[in-house]
Design a protein around this motif. Structure first.
Motif, PDB file in Angstrom:
ATOM      1  N   GLU A   1       0.877  -1.168   0.000  1.00  0.00           N
ATOM      2  CA  GLU A   1       0.000   0.000   0.000  1.00  0.00           C
ATOM      3  C   GLU A   1       0.912   1.214   0.000  1.00  0.00           C
ATOM      4  OE1 GLU A   1      -3.497  -0.098   2.395  1.00  0.00           O
ATOM      5  OE2 GLU A   1      -3.414  -2.284   2.517  1.00  0.00           O
ATOM      6  N   PHE A   2       0.840   1.972  -1.092  1.00  0.00           N
ATOM      7  CA  PHE A   2       1.778   3.070  -1.305  1.00  0.00           C
ATOM      8  C   PHE A   2       1.042   4.242  -1.938  1.00  0.00           C
ATOM      9  CE2 PHE A   2       5.179   4.885  -4.165  1.00  0.00           C
ATOM     10  CZ  PHE A   2       5.971   5.420  -3.161  1.00  0.00           C
ATOM     11  N   ARG A   3       1.096   5.380  -1.257  1.00  0.00           N
ATOM     12  CA  ARG A   3       0.462   6.611  -1.740  1.00  0.00           C
ATOM     13  C   ARG A   3      -1.015   6.402  -2.083  1.00  0.00           C
ATOM     14  NH1 ARG A   3       5.466   9.118  -5.185  1.00  0.00           N
ATOM     15  NH2 ARG A   3       6.704   9.613  -3.351  1.00  0.00           N
ATOM     16  N   GLY A   4      -1.699   5.693  -1.215  1.00  0.00           N
ATOM     17  CA  GLY A   4      -3.135   5.508  -1.366  1.00  0.00           C
ATOM     18  C   GLY A   4      -3.558   4.483  -2.400  1.00  0.00           C
ATOM     19  N   LYS A   5      -2.609   3.746  -2.953  1.00  0.00           N
ATOM     20  CA  LYS A   5      -2.923   2.726  -3.951  1.00  0.00           C
ATOM     21  C   LYS A   5      -2.353   1.389  -3.494  1.00  0.00           C
ATOM     22  CE  LYS A   5      -3.019   5.973  -7.773  1.00  0.00           C
ATOM     23  NZ  LYS A   5      -2.506   6.314  -9.096  1.00  0.00           N
TER      24      LYS A   5
ATOM     25  N   GLU B   1       9.920   4.066  -7.972  1.00  0.00           N
ATOM     26  CA  GLU B   1       9.405   4.422  -6.639  1.00  0.00           C
ATOM     27  C   GLU B   1       8.665   3.252  -5.997  1.00  0.00           C
ATOM     28  OE1 GLU B   1       7.050   7.972  -7.351  1.00  0.00           O
ATOM     29  OE2 GLU B   1       8.575   9.118  -6.265  1.00  0.00           O
TER      30      GLU B   1
ATOM     31  N   ALA C   1       9.791   1.288  -2.572  1.00  0.00           N
ATOM     32  CA  ALA C   1       8.852   1.167  -1.444  1.00  0.00           C
ATOM     33  C   ALA C   1       8.628  -0.304  -1.091  1.00  0.00           C
ATOM     34  CB  ALA C   1       7.528   1.840  -1.785  1.00  0.00           C
TER      35      ALA C   1
ATOM     36  N   GLU D   1      -0.838  -2.411 -10.412  1.00  0.00           N
ATOM     37  CA  GLU D   1      -1.731  -1.693  -9.536  1.00  0.00           C
ATOM     38  C   GLU D   1      -3.033  -2.470  -9.484  1.00  0.00           C
ATOM     39  OE1 GLU D   1      -4.111   2.558  -9.075  1.00  0.00           O
ATOM     40  OE2 GLU D   1      -2.730   2.290 -10.763  1.00  0.00           O
TER      41      GLU D   1
END
Length: 157
Positions: free
Chosen positions: A64-68, A113, A117, A152
């Motif tokens: 879970e990264f930057r709301g996605k 990125e 992460a 995603e």
């Protein structure tokens, strides 16, 4: 002559943690690090085979990264990643809960990125599959992007 099929089902429990009853919470956290806390990011991925149509499953780490939400194949072009790419849809199972998702393959220029992460979040389980150490700058992941499929997760409508 009758034909029989034998299947084997495994249960993957993602709610594990390492701890010693002889230690305090602080000592357990120091000795076992992230493994002292329960791993709520582990799921059982289910995907249809691209050639057979059979349902295959494998444990995965959900980032879970930057709301996605993202899935990364830390071992590279694995069968689950190829099947997921071909079908465009997967299910994630945790306990009795199952959620279906559509997939968006992440282009290589967007992966650095996400890969950073992912490696920084799951170092203890995936570091051995990356040629650079966790904590490396995001620029170091650019040269690796093509080697690691990433997706995603999008809700099924």
């Amino acid at each position: 002559m009758s034909a029989y099929a034998v299947t084997r089902t495994y249960h993957f429990s993602a709610a594990h943690r390492l701890a010693s009853a002889a230690f305090s919470d602080e000592e357990n956290a120091e000795v076992y690090g992230q493994c002292f806390r329960q791993h709520g990011h582990n799921y059982l991925l289910e995907v249809r085979g691209r050639k057979t149509g059979r349902l295959y499953s494998t444990p995965v780490n959900l980032l879970e990264f930057r709301g996605k939400r993202y899935l990364v194949a830390p071992r590279g072009q694995t069968q689950w990643a190829r099947n997921a790419q071909a079908s465009g849809e997967i299910s994630l199972k945790k306990g009795a809960s199952r959620q279906r998702f559509r997939l968006r393959a992440i282009p290589n220029d967007e992966k650095p990125e996400i890969l950073k992460a992912y490696l920084d979040s799951f170092t203890s389980t995936v570091q051995r599959y990356f040629p650079i150490p966790a904590g490396s700058p995001v620029e170091a992941f650019g040269a690796l992007a093509a080697e690691y499929p990433a997706f995603e997760l999008l809700p099924v409508e």
